[in-house]
Design an enzyme around this catalytic site. Sequence first.
Site, PDB file in Angstrom:
ATOM      1  N   ASP A  19       0.823  -1.205   0.000  1.00 14.05           N
ATOM      2  CA  ASP A  19       0.000   0.000   0.000  1.00 14.05           C
ATOM      3  C   ASP A  19       0.862   1.261   0.000  1.00 14.05           C
ATOM      4  O   ASP A  19       1.965   1.264   0.532  1.00 14.05           O
ATOM      5  CB  ASP A  19      -0.910  -0.023   1.237  1.00 14.05           C
ATOM      6  CG  ASP A  19      -2.023   0.997   1.160  1.00 14.05           C
ATOM      7  OD1 ASP A  19      -2.351   1.441   0.038  1.00 14.05           O
ATOM      8  OD2 ASP A  19      -2.571   1.359   2.217  1.00 14.05           O
ATOM      9  N   GLU A  38       0.344 -13.473  11.928  1.00 16.11           N
ATOM     10  CA  GLU A  38       0.840 -12.324  12.669  1.00 16.11           C
ATOM     11  C   GLU A  38       0.803 -11.120  11.734  1.00 16.11           C
ATOM     12  O   GLU A  38       1.181 -11.224  10.563  1.00 16.11           O
ATOM     13  CB  GLU A  38       2.266 -12.579  13.163  1.00 16.11           C
ATOM     14  CG  GLU A  38       2.390 -13.739  14.139  1.00 16.11           C
ATOM     15  CD  GLU A  38       1.633 -13.490  15.434  1.00 16.11           C
ATOM     16  OE1 GLU A  38       1.654 -12.342  15.936  1.00 16.11           O
ATOM     17  OE2 GLU A  38       1.003 -14.439  15.942  1.00 16.11           O
ATOM     18  N   ASN A  73     -10.758  -2.647  -6.284  1.00 19.26           N
ATOM     19  CA  ASN A  73     -10.041  -1.668  -7.118  1.00 19.26           C
ATOM     20  C   ASN A  73     -10.691  -1.451  -8.473  1.00 19.26           C
ATOM     21  O   ASN A  73     -10.409  -0.451  -9.151  1.00 19.26           O
ATOM     22  CB  ASN A  73      -8.585  -2.087  -7.318  1.00 19.26           C
ATOM     23  CG  ASN A  73      -7.729  -1.893  -6.088  1.00 19.26           C
ATOM     24  OD1 ASN A  73      -6.654  -2.489  -5.970  1.00 19.26           O
ATOM     25  ND2 ASN A  73      -8.175  -1.076  -5.131  1.00 19.26           N
ATOM     26  N   ARG A  85      -5.479  -2.134   8.444  1.00 16.07           N
ATOM     27  CA  ARG A  85      -6.551  -3.083   8.126  1.00 16.07           C
ATOM     28  C   ARG A  85      -6.024  -4.054   7.075  1.00 16.07           C
ATOM     29  O   ARG A  85      -5.007  -3.791   6.434  1.00 16.07           O
ATOM     30  CB  ARG A  85      -7.809  -2.363   7.634  1.00 16.07           C
ATOM     31  CG  ARG A  85      -7.602  -1.459   6.433  1.00 16.07           C
ATOM     32  CD  ARG A  85      -8.930  -0.848   5.972  1.00 16.07           C
ATOM     33  NE  ARG A  85      -8.712   0.092   4.878  1.00 16.07           N
ATOM     34  CZ  ARG A  85      -8.558   1.407   5.021  1.00 16.07           C
ATOM     35  NH1 ARG A  85      -8.609   1.936   6.237  1.00 16.07           N
ATOM     36  NH2 ARG A  85      -8.352   2.193   3.975  1.00 16.07           N
TER      37      ARG A  85
END
EC number: 2.5.1.-
Length: 226
Positions: free
Chosen positions: A12, A193, A60, A180
């Site tokens: 991101d 994790e 997207n 998120r």
Amino acid sequence: MTTIKHLAIIMDGNARWADRHNLTKSEGHKAGADKIRELLPEFINLNIPYITLYTFSFENWQRSSSEVDFLIKLLSIYLKNELDSLHENGVKIKVIGRLNLLRSSLQKQINNAIELTKNNNKIKLCIAFSYGSRQEIVDACTKIIAHGKKQVSEYDIQHALYDPEMPDVDLLIRSGGVYRISNFLLWQAAYAELYFSQKYWPDFNKDDIHEAINDYSKRKRTFGKR
């Protein structure tokens, strides 16, 4: 060397990185693709057998047509330019998502890449494109129903997913300062994790990867047990 068998990354921050550098979104996405090329040798050196990269989400498709078109073109360019090198380095390619939404020429290019590298065993690089985890689970259930199953088990769903051989995610990294997981590998990351970085993806480097892995190594994974 690491005990991680499956590393998943939400790459991101490309567009925000571009804004910060007064560049176009397209230039930001290209920088993000270049970062994959830069970091892949490090993933191989770390002996991580399975890497999944979230490159284009199902959601997207709602972006502007120009941005969507560029991201689709970028995948095609990446496969064209990098396929030989990936193959020579023993990388096995997998692409998951609702690929039927892509133009037929790109579907063919994807299938050719998968076929060429199917016997490679150095590392498996899974590209999540036109991918959403909710959509994957719906598609898996639809497949199971089509086979006439009356009762459904976890085993049935696992083996109806886009890549039934995908191991559970050990570590999920997200760059870009967002906390998120955005509909990414919800089934496979049930006990993953999570590691979040403030850095935008184009600024990521191998030291950041090592920092995430070092943080992971200090955690005690209980899988619901004590």
